[in-house]
Scaffold this motif. Sequence first.
Motif, mmCIF file in Angstrom:
data_model
loop_
_atom_site.group_PDB
_atom_site.id
_atom_site.type_symbol
_atom_site.label_atom_id
_atom_site.label_comp_id
_atom_site.label_asym_id
_atom_site.label_seq_id
_atom_site.Cartn_x
_atom_site.Cartn_y
_atom_site.Cartn_z
ATOM 1 N N THR A 1 -0.789 7.462 -3.091
ATOM 2 C CA THR A 1 -1.718 7.173 -4.191
ATOM 3 C C THR A 1 -2.997 6.505 -3.701
ATOM 4 O OG1 THR A 1 -0.756 4.990 -4.587
ATOM 5 C CG2 THR A 1 0.186 6.858 -5.829
ATOM 6 N N LYS A 2 -2.970 5.991 -2.463
ATOM 7 C CA LYS A 2 -4.103 5.250 -1.870
ATOM 8 C C LYS A 2 -4.365 3.937 -2.608
ATOM 9 C CE LYS A 2 -5.005 8.749 0.914
ATOM 10 N NZ LYS A 2 -3.879 9.051 1.714
ATOM 11 N N ILE A 3 -3.338 3.433 -3.305
ATOM 12 C CA ILE A 3 -3.466 2.201 -4.087
ATOM 13 C C ILE A 3 -2.714 1.072 -3.380
ATOM 14 C CG2 ILE A 3 -2.877 1.051 -6.281
ATOM 15 C CD1 ILE A 3 -5.088 3.078 -6.664
ATOM 16 N N TYR B 1 0.829 -1.208 0.000
ATOM 17 C CA TYR B 1 0.000 0.000 0.000
ATOM 18 C C TYR B 1 0.858 1.251 0.000
ATOM 19 C CZ TYR B 1 -3.279 3.544 1.610
ATOM 20 O OH TYR B 1 -4.042 4.689 1.731
ATOM 21 N N GLU C 1 -7.920 0.638 -5.054
ATOM 22 C CA GLU C 1 -7.956 1.918 -4.351
ATOM 23 C C GLU C 1 -8.682 1.660 -3.037
ATOM 24 O OE1 GLU C 1 -9.055 6.592 -5.090
ATOM 25 O OE2 GLU C 1 -10.054 5.088 -6.314
ATOM 26 N N LYS D 1 -8.953 -1.067 -9.439
ATOM 27 C CA LYS D 1 -8.615 -0.064 -10.447
ATOM 28 C C LYS D 1 -7.925 -0.663 -11.663
ATOM 29 C CE LYS D 1 -10.208 3.644 -8.611
ATOM 30 N NZ LYS D 1 -11.257 4.385 -9.290
ATOM 31 N N LYS E 1 -4.779 -4.026 -8.635
ATOM 32 C CA LYS E 1 -4.512 -2.808 -7.879
ATOM 33 C C LYS E 1 -5.849 -2.292 -7.373
ATOM 34 C CE LYS E 1 -0.356 -1.687 -10.469
ATOM 35 N NZ LYS E 1 0.382 -0.695 -11.249
#
Length: 164
Positions: free
Chosen positions: A56-58, A52, A140, A113, A138
Amino acid sequence: MFSAIRQASRSGSFALRAAHRATPVARVSRPTPFVRTLVTKKYTEDHEAVVYDDQTKIGIVSVTDYAQSSLGDVVYVELPQEGTEISQGDQIGAVESVKAASDIFAPVSGVVKEVNTTLNDQPSLLNKSPEKDGWLCKVELSNPSELDKLMTEEEYKKHCESDH
């Protein structure tokens, strides 16, 4: 005589101009903004990993090296659809190998995503590079605090040792 003075003054002014150009110019450097990115890697008991990036919050979801070695040669990978909303613990896919089939569970909640479509043609990437090139999807994250419920690398290693 005047030509000699003119010549001397020309060469002197040239020397002054050359000296002026050679003088270093002080440049004012502007401070660059400090950007802190925290990358966290956590594990589930079911042998999924998520890396994490808080900027990017990904989260990049993969199976662990331990999981791929337990499965054997992977021949098929089922992945979630992009745009799918998932919750922590949901089944999001499956892996089939010559030895067994195993479900993949979401380590975190959020929206898918991107999926690693390369795995459709090269499922063996899960064996060769499970946590790098063989990543699954990936996500979010909708609730990054869920990472706190997952294991650290040290905790995961102990979990794997107790599985034997």
